[in-house]
Design a protein around this motif. Structure first.
Motif, PDB file in Angstrom:
ATOM      1  N   GLN A 209       0.828  -1.201   0.000  1.00 20.70           N
ATOM      2  CA  GLN A 209       0.000   0.000   0.000  1.00 20.70           C
ATOM      3  C   GLN A 209       0.865   1.254   0.000  1.00 20.70           C
ATOM      4  N   MET A 210       1.914   1.257   0.812  1.00 20.20           N
ATOM      5  CA  MET A 210       2.796   2.421   0.874  1.00 20.20           C
ATOM      6  C   MET A 210       3.511   2.627  -0.451  1.00 20.20           C
ATOM      7  N   GLN A 211       3.909   1.558  -1.099  1.00 21.00           N
ATOM      8  CA  GLN A 211       4.563   1.658  -2.398  1.00 21.00           C
ATOM      9  C   GLN A 211       3.613   2.280  -3.426  1.00 21.00           C
ATOM     10  N   LYS A 212       2.344   1.876  -3.414  1.00 24.31           N
ATOM     11  CA  LYS A 212       1.361   2.446  -4.336  1.00 24.31           C
ATOM     12  C   LYS A 212       1.148   3.930  -4.056  1.00 24.31           C
ATOM     13  N   ILE A 213       1.109   4.301  -2.775  1.00 22.33           N
ATOM     14  CA  ILE A 213       0.941   5.710  -2.413  1.00 22.33           C
ATOM     15  C   ILE A 213       2.127   6.522  -2.918  1.00 22.33           C
ATOM     16  N   ARG A 214       3.331   6.003  -2.736  1.00 24.40           N
ATOM     17  CA  ARG A 214       4.527   6.710  -3.213  1.00 24.40           C
ATOM     18  C   ARG A 214       4.511   6.869  -4.736  1.00 24.40           C
ATOM     19  N   GLU A 215       4.106   5.823  -5.439  1.00 30.35           N
ATOM     20  CA  GLU A 215       4.042   5.899  -6.906  1.00 30.35           C
ATOM     21  C   GLU A 215       3.027   6.944  -7.354  1.00 30.35           C
ATOM     22  N   LEU A 216       1.875   7.010  -6.680  1.00 29.55           N
ATOM     23  CA  LEU A 216       0.875   8.017  -7.021  1.00 29.55           C
ATOM     24  C   LEU A 216       1.403   9.430  -6.766  1.00 29.55           C
ATOM     25  N   GLU A 217       2.114   9.607  -5.651  1.00 25.49           N
ATOM     26  CA  GLU A 217       2.681  10.918  -5.345  1.00 25.49           C
ATOM     27  C   GLU A 217       3.721  11.318  -6.378  1.00 25.49           C
ATOM     28  N   GLU A 218       4.523  10.355  -6.828  1.00 26.57           N
ATOM     29  CA  GLU A 218       5.526  10.650  -7.858  1.00 26.57           C
ATOM     30  C   GLU A 218       4.855  11.050  -9.168  1.00 26.57           C
ATOM     31  N   LYS A 219       3.761  10.356  -9.522  1.00 26.12           N
ATOM     32  CA  LYS A 219       3.028  10.699 -10.748  1.00 26.12           C
ATOM     33  C   LYS A 219       2.459  12.111 -10.653  1.00 26.12           C
ATOM     34  N   LYS A 220       1.892  12.450  -9.491  1.00 26.46           N
ATOM     35  CA  LYS A 220       1.331  13.786  -9.300  1.00 26.46           C
ATOM     36  C   LYS A 220       2.429  14.847  -9.383  1.00 26.46           C
ATOM     37  N   LYS A 221       3.565  14.547  -8.764  1.00 22.35           N
ATOM     38  CA  LYS A 221       4.683  15.489  -8.779  1.00 22.35           C
ATOM     39  C   LYS A 221       5.212  15.670 -10.203  1.00 22.35           C
ATOM     40  N   ALA A 222       5.313  14.572 -10.949  1.00 19.38           N
ATOM     41  CA  ALA A 222       5.798  14.650 -12.331  1.00 19.38           C
ATOM     42  C   ALA A 222       4.814  15.436 -13.203  1.00 19.38           C
ATOM     43  N   ALA A 223       3.523  15.229 -12.996  1.00 19.57           N
ATOM     44  CA  ALA A 223       2.517  15.953 -13.768  1.00 19.57           C
ATOM     45  C   ALA A 223       2.553  17.439 -13.425  1.00 19.57           C
ATOM     46  N   LYS A 224       2.802  17.745 -12.182  1.00 18.15           N
ATOM     47  CA  LYS A 224       2.872  19.135 -11.747  1.00 18.15           C
ATOM     48  C   LYS A 224       4.099  19.813 -12.347  1.00 18.15           C
TER      49      LYS A 224
ATOM     50  N   GLN B 172       5.596  18.973 -15.118  1.00 14.86           N
ATOM     51  CA  GLN B 172       5.466  19.064 -16.574  1.00 14.86           C
ATOM     52  C   GLN B 172       4.807  20.374 -16.978  1.00 14.86           C
ATOM     53  N   GLY B 173       3.908  20.852 -16.164  1.00 15.37           N
ATOM     54  CA  GLY B 173       3.222  22.095 -16.457  1.00 15.37           C
ATOM     55  C   GLY B 173       4.137  23.296 -16.341  1.00 15.37           C
ATOM     56  N   LYS B 174       5.120  23.241 -15.474  1.00 14.83           N
ATOM     57  CA  LYS B 174       6.053  24.344 -15.262  1.00 14.83           C
ATOM     58  C   LYS B 174       7.388  24.011 -15.900  1.00 14.83           C
ATOM     59  N   SER B 175       8.106  25.046 -16.288  1.00 13.14           N
ATOM     60  CA  SER B 175       9.456  24.795 -16.784  1.00 13.14           C
ATOM     61  C   SER B 175      10.391  24.774 -15.585  1.00 13.14           C
ATOM     62  N   PRO B 176      11.186  23.742 -15.446  1.00 11.33           N
ATOM     63  CA  PRO B 176      12.081  23.660 -14.297  1.00 11.33           C
ATOM     64  C   PRO B 176      13.197  24.704 -14.405  1.00 11.33           C
ATOM     65  N   ILE B 177      13.741  25.072 -13.283  1.00 12.51           N
ATOM     66  CA  ILE B 177      14.847  26.020 -13.246  1.00 12.51           C
ATOM     67  C   ILE B 177      16.079  25.314 -13.800  1.00 12.51           C
ATOM     68  N   PRO B 178      16.728  25.914 -14.802  1.00 12.58           N
ATOM     69  CA  PRO B 178      17.901  25.233 -15.371  1.00 12.58           C
ATOM     70  C   PRO B 178      19.053  25.203 -14.392  1.00 12.58           C
ATOM     71  N   LEU B 179      19.793  24.088 -14.412  1.00  8.75           N
ATOM     72  CA  LEU B 179      20.939  23.955 -13.530  1.00  8.75           C
ATOM     73  C   LEU B 179      22.101  24.820 -14.006  1.00  8.75           C
ATOM     74  N   ILE B 180      22.256  24.950 -15.293  1.00 11.16           N
ATOM     75  CA  ILE B 180      23.314  25.779 -15.850  1.00 11.16           C
ATOM     76  C   ILE B 180      22.629  26.983 -16.522  1.00 11.16           C
ATOM     77  N   PRO B 181      22.829  28.170 -15.976  1.00  7.29           N
ATOM     78  CA  PRO B 181      22.147  29.339 -16.551  1.00  7.29           C
ATOM     79  C   PRO B 181      22.718  29.688 -17.920  1.00  7.29           C
ATOM     80  N   SER B 182      21.859  30.160 -18.783  1.00  9.14           N
ATOM     81  CA  SER B 182      22.341  30.566 -20.114  1.00  9.14           C
ATOM     82  C   SER B 182      22.921  31.979 -19.989  1.00  9.14           C
TER      83      SER B 182
END
Length: 107
Positions: free
Chosen positions: A76-91, A93-103
């Motif tokens: 059950q905990m593994q399924k909860i973690r997977e769902l949280e990861e999916k939600k985090k990944a979907a969130k 995807q909507g935003k552009s991540p901060i680049p690690l190396i600035p242009s």
């Protein structure tokens, strides 16, 4: 996208009643879905003076039940973690991540 749901709680039914557990003096932390196996185990232990080689079948049944509960909670905990990861990944995807190396301006 349909949201998945994780069913919390155990699929095992509660067999021992509160009255039976109180009567058998089962400690509160041990009052779970395996308490119905702990009650005869404790009676056997008292009758056999807690000799480790006695009551093996009762102990095995109780420990197997507890193991299955732990494994179920881990799944059950593994399924909860997977769902949280999916939600985090979907969130993210909507935003552009901060680049690690600035242009730079000259790039």
């Amino acid at each position: 996208m349909a949201e998945e749901e994780v069913k919390l709680g155990s699929s095992k039914p509660m067999i021992a009643t509160q009255e039976e557990m109180v009567e058998a003096r089962v400690p509160i932390p041990y009052r779970d879905q395996c308490a119905h196996l702990l009650i005869p185990l404790n009676k056997c232990r008292v009758a056999e003076f807690y000799l480790p080689w006695k009551c093996e079948s009762e102990r095995h049944s109780y420990e197997k039940c507890e193991y299955e509960l732990v494994m179920e909670r881990m799944l059950q905990m593994q399924k909860i973690r997977e769902l949280e990861e999916k939600k985090k990944a979907a969130k993210l995807q909507g935003k552009s991540p901060i680049p690690l190396i600035p242009s730079t301006a000259n790039a």
